[in-house]
Design a protein around this motif. Structure first.
Motif, PDB file in Angstrom:
ATOM      1  N   HIS A   2       0.885  -0.926   0.038  1.00  0.00           N
ATOM      2  CA  HIS A   2       0.094   0.005   0.189  1.00  0.00           C
ATOM      3  C   HIS A   2       0.968   1.224  -0.027  1.00  0.00           C
ATOM      4  O   HIS A   2       1.694   1.572   0.797  1.00  0.00           O
ATOM      5  N   LEU A   3       0.560   2.128  -0.956  1.00  0.00           N
ATOM      6  CA  LEU A   3       1.318   3.583  -1.102  1.00  0.00           C
ATOM      7  C   LEU A   3       0.521   4.543  -1.194  1.00  0.00           C
ATOM      8  O   LEU A   3      -0.712   4.390  -1.399  1.00  0.00           O
ATOM      9  N   SER A   4       0.734   5.560  -0.469  1.00  0.00           N
ATOM     10  CA  SER A   4      -0.179   6.921  -0.683  1.00  0.00           C
ATOM     11  C   SER A   4      -0.216   7.499  -2.121  1.00  0.00           C
ATOM     12  O   SER A   4       0.559   6.770  -3.074  1.00  0.00           O
ATOM     13  N   GLU A   5      -1.038   8.359  -2.267  1.00  0.00           N
ATOM     14  CA  GLU A   5      -1.263   8.955  -3.722  1.00  0.00           C
ATOM     15  C   GLU A   5       0.109   9.360  -4.211  1.00  0.00           C
ATOM     16  O   GLU A   5       0.455   9.091  -5.488  1.00  0.00           O
ATOM     17  N   LYS A   6       0.859  10.089  -3.358  1.00  0.00           N
ATOM     18  CA  LYS A   6       1.937  10.527  -3.631  1.00  0.00           C
ATOM     19  C   LYS A   6       2.985   9.541  -3.918  1.00  0.00           C
ATOM     20  O   LYS A   6       3.767   9.386  -5.171  1.00  0.00           O
ATOM     21  N   GLY A   7       3.055   8.326  -3.351  1.00  0.00           N
ATOM     22  CA  GLY A   7       3.877   7.306  -3.591  1.00  0.00           C
ATOM     23  C   GLY A   7       3.671   6.494  -4.924  1.00  0.00           C
ATOM     24  O   GLY A   7       4.497   6.183  -5.733  1.00  0.00           O
ATOM     25  N   HIS A   8       2.221   6.454  -5.260  1.00  0.00           N
ATOM     26  CA  HIS A   8       1.988   5.836  -6.545  1.00  0.00           C
ATOM     27  C   HIS A   8       2.463   6.530  -7.386  1.00  0.00           C
ATOM     28  O   HIS A   8       2.874   6.176  -8.796  1.00  0.00           O
ATOM     29  N   ALA A   9       2.429   8.036  -7.640  1.00  0.00           N
ATOM     30  CA  ALA A   9       2.944   8.851  -8.825  1.00  0.00           C
ATOM     31  C   ALA A   9       4.294   8.675  -8.872  1.00  0.00           C
ATOM     32  O   ALA A   9       4.776   8.622  -9.864  1.00  0.00           O
ATOM     33  N   TYR A  10       5.083   8.634  -7.610  1.00  0.00           N
ATOM     34  CA  TYR A  10       6.525   8.633  -7.822  1.00  0.00           C
ATOM     35  C   TYR A  10       7.001   7.240  -8.238  1.00  0.00           C
ATOM     36  O   TYR A  10       7.934   7.259  -9.015  1.00  0.00           O
ATOM     37  N   ALA A  11       6.355   6.205  -7.873  1.00  0.00           N
ATOM     38  CA  ALA A  11       6.661   4.786  -8.427  1.00  0.00           C
ATOM     39  C   ALA A  11       6.253   4.912  -9.986  1.00  0.00           C
ATOM     40  O   ALA A  11       7.054   4.421 -10.838  1.00  0.00           O
ATOM     41  N   LEU A  12       5.174   5.230 -10.267  1.00  0.00           N
ATOM     42  CA  LEU A  12       4.848   5.370 -11.820  1.00  0.00           C
ATOM     43  C   LEU A  12       5.889   6.014 -12.606  1.00  0.00           C
ATOM     44  O   LEU A  12       6.274   5.421 -13.388  1.00  0.00           O
ATOM     45  N   PHE A  13       6.166   7.304 -12.011  1.00  0.00           N
ATOM     46  CA  PHE A  13       7.275   8.169 -12.713  1.00  0.00           C
ATOM     47  C   PHE A  13       8.617   7.496 -12.937  1.00  0.00           C
ATOM     48  O   PHE A  13       9.167   7.531 -14.069  1.00  0.00           O
ATOM     49  N   ALA A  14       9.082   6.866 -11.818  1.00  0.00           N
ATOM     50  CA  ALA A  14      10.321   6.092 -11.638  1.00  0.00           C
ATOM     51  C   ALA A  14      10.409   5.102 -12.740  1.00  0.00           C
ATOM     52  O   ALA A  14      11.270   4.910 -13.745  1.00  0.00           O
ATOM     53  N   ILE A  15       9.202   4.319 -13.049  1.00  0.00           N
ATOM     54  CA  ILE A  15       9.212   3.166 -13.765  1.00  0.00           C
ATOM     55  C   ILE A  15       9.203   3.704 -15.158  1.00  0.00           C
ATOM     56  O   ILE A  15       9.958   2.938 -16.003  1.00  0.00           O
ATOM     57  N   VAL A  16       8.416   4.728 -15.524  1.00  0.00           N
ATOM     58  CA  VAL A  16       8.241   5.275 -17.069  1.00  0.00           C
ATOM     59  C   VAL A  16       9.690   5.871 -17.270  1.00  0.00           C
ATOM     60  O   VAL A  16      10.019   5.512 -18.415  1.00  0.00           O
ATOM     61  N   VAL A  17      10.564   6.735 -16.410  1.00  0.00           N
ATOM     62  CA  VAL A  17      11.522   7.141 -16.630  1.00  0.00           C
ATOM     63  C   VAL A  17      12.473   6.109 -16.907  1.00  0.00           C
ATOM     64  O   VAL A  17      13.367   6.134 -17.994  1.00  0.00           O
ATOM     65  N   ILE A  18      12.815   5.144 -16.131  1.00  0.00           N
ATOM     66  CA  ILE A  18      13.647   4.065 -16.364  1.00  0.00           C
ATOM     67  C   ILE A  18      13.533   3.249 -17.673  1.00  0.00           C
ATOM     68  O   ILE A  18      14.469   2.996 -18.431  1.00  0.00           O
TER      69      ILE A  18
END
Length: 463
Positions: A2-18
């Protein structure tokens, strides 16, 4: 998990950037593996170069379609789609029994990269607070600046040790991890339009338009302008691009909305970014030729000249984004454009006797400018668009700059080929070595003109 809304955004961005960084890396990594690929499949370099040309063409064709996909699919599904294409392409590349299969593998990988390029910018602009978008775009700039520059170095190292297929093994492992991370960390959002309409004529026009322009520019780097393979695809490409733009303005469901050009920010950033990519992408080909040709140095020396610039890109891209959020885009873009123009202009005055340390230093100065401009120009340009137009703006940015990068490279190669023979003939036996540097200096001059256009746009338009 479980992640916060901000955590989901950071995870999504990291995956897309990589994922995007891997795609940009894959675009250039085969350049230094080409000899081994040609040997394995018993083909010549003229055929082998299609591993790069096909990648570039397919990526440019794919990007405009991403706007439609983003309306039909959630971001998580779009990421899965990109990873699926990338995994399939990497596996096919590793097992490729023939060169034709390797080309298919490169096509699949290029589709994935075409999906992720605009997705990085879209996620940065829509999933982060407005005061953090500059920082996010700076981090995303690593995928567009650092990754392609390090590609040839990684490719050369792998080709000389474990062979070119080892790169595809590494990709499969990394992509499997990214797939798992997407499943565990990225939240599904119902942010898609189930009734989005795909306009097939627009797709055909964009494919023929941007594909033709990219193919013509690519061929122009190795052929005279009068060659059938240059002017025919380029002319048809230009015609179809005009048709594409006109159609987007009059149909109800455009592939890319031309409403993006109502934004003053977007128009200025569009011009500056295209001139930026026309300026610096050509140098990645011209400078190694200059170092190994008139300067008489080795391929290793040519690679060394880009190492500091590559390291610079890793740190300056995110730093520029942070500075944009703190002091605004104007100061960052004007300062970066000065670095770019001074660095590019200095190459006009170096001769064939220039030491490697000087060439490396000047390339480092240029790299500061390039790295500090990519993210800020993107974030500032897209900041003037409504949220529903962000993906359209990102896609058109990515497609146009790819075409301009190819065009800038082709023009520089044209200058060198047109002036080279005449310079040697005019120099005679004694002065030939000195004068053969002149065509390259003229090509550096064209890069300087593009850089100066970026500086003029930053001074005049960015506030």
């Amino acid at each position: 998990m479980h992640l916060s809304e901000k955590g989901h955004a950071y995870a999504l961005f990291a995956i897309v950037v990589i994922t995007c960084a891997l795609g940009s890396l894959t675009q250039t990594v085969m350049n230094s593996m080409l000899t081994e690929v040609c040997d394995d499949f018993a083909i010549d370099a003229a055929v082998g170069q299609w591993v790069t040309t096909a990648y570039m063409l397919v990526m440019g064709i794919t990007v405009p379609v991403v706007t439609f996909l983003s309306r039909r699919l959630s971001v998580k599904r779009l990421v899965y789609l990109a990873l699926g294409f990338y995994l399939a392409g990497s596996a096919a590349g590793f097992f490729a029994p023939t060169f034709a299969v390797l080309i298919v593998a490169r096509v699949l990988q290029a589709i994935a990269t075409g999906i992720t390029l605009p997705l990085v910018q879209s996620v940065a602009m829509t999933r982060f607070p407005r005061e953090r978008t500059g920082t996010a775009m700076g981090i995303g700039g690593i995928a567009m600046g650092f990754a392609p520059n390090i590609g040839p170095l990684i490719g050369g190292a792998l080709a000389g040790t474990w062979g070119w297929r080892s790169f595809y093994v590494m990709l499969v492992g990394l992509l499997a991890l990214l797939w798992t991370a997407t499943a565990l960390l990225v939240k599904s959002h119902g942010d898609h339009e189930s009734d989005a309409v795909f306009d097939f004529p627009s797709f055909v026009q964009s494919t023929l338009g941007f594909g033709g322009l990219l193919l013509g520019a690519s061929n122009a780097a190795a052929m005279p302008l009068t060659a059938f393979q240059v002017w025919v695809p380029a002319l048809l490409g230009a015609v179809f691009i005009v048709m594409f733009v006109l159609r987007q303005r009059r149909i109800e469901h455009p592939l890319i909305s031309m409403g993006i050009f109502r934004s003053r920010h977007y128009r200025a950033a569009f011009v500056a970014q295209n001139c930026l990519f026309a300026s610096f992408m050509g140098i990645t080909l011209i400078l190694p030729l200059f170092i190994q040709g008139p300067c008489g140095m080795t391929a290793l020396d040519a690679g060394i000249a880009f190492i500091p610039a590559t390291v610079v890109a890793l740190f300056v891209n995110p730093l520029a984004g942070v500075l944009v959020d703190r002091i605004g885009p104007r100061k960052v873009c004007v300062t970066a454009a000065l670095f770019l123009t001074v660095g590019a202009g200095s190459f006009m005055f170096v001769g064939s006797d220039a030491p490697l340390w000087l060439l490396t230093t000047l390339q480092g100065v240029r790299a500061v400018g390039v790295s500090a401009l990519v993210g800020p120009l993107n974030s500032w340009g897209l900041s003037g668009l409504d949220r529903h137009l962000i993906m359209d703006g990102s896609a058109f940015f990515a497609t146009a700059r790819q075409a301009c990068a190819s065009l800038g490279t082709a023009l520089m190669m044209l200058i060198i080929s047109a002036l080279g023979a005449g310079a040697v003939a005019a120099a005679g036996v004694d002065g030939g070595a000195a004068l053969t540097a002149l065509p390259y200096e003229a090509a550096f001059g064209l890069s300087t003109l593009f850089s100066a256009a970026v500086l003029a746009t930053a001074l005049w338009k960015i506030r």
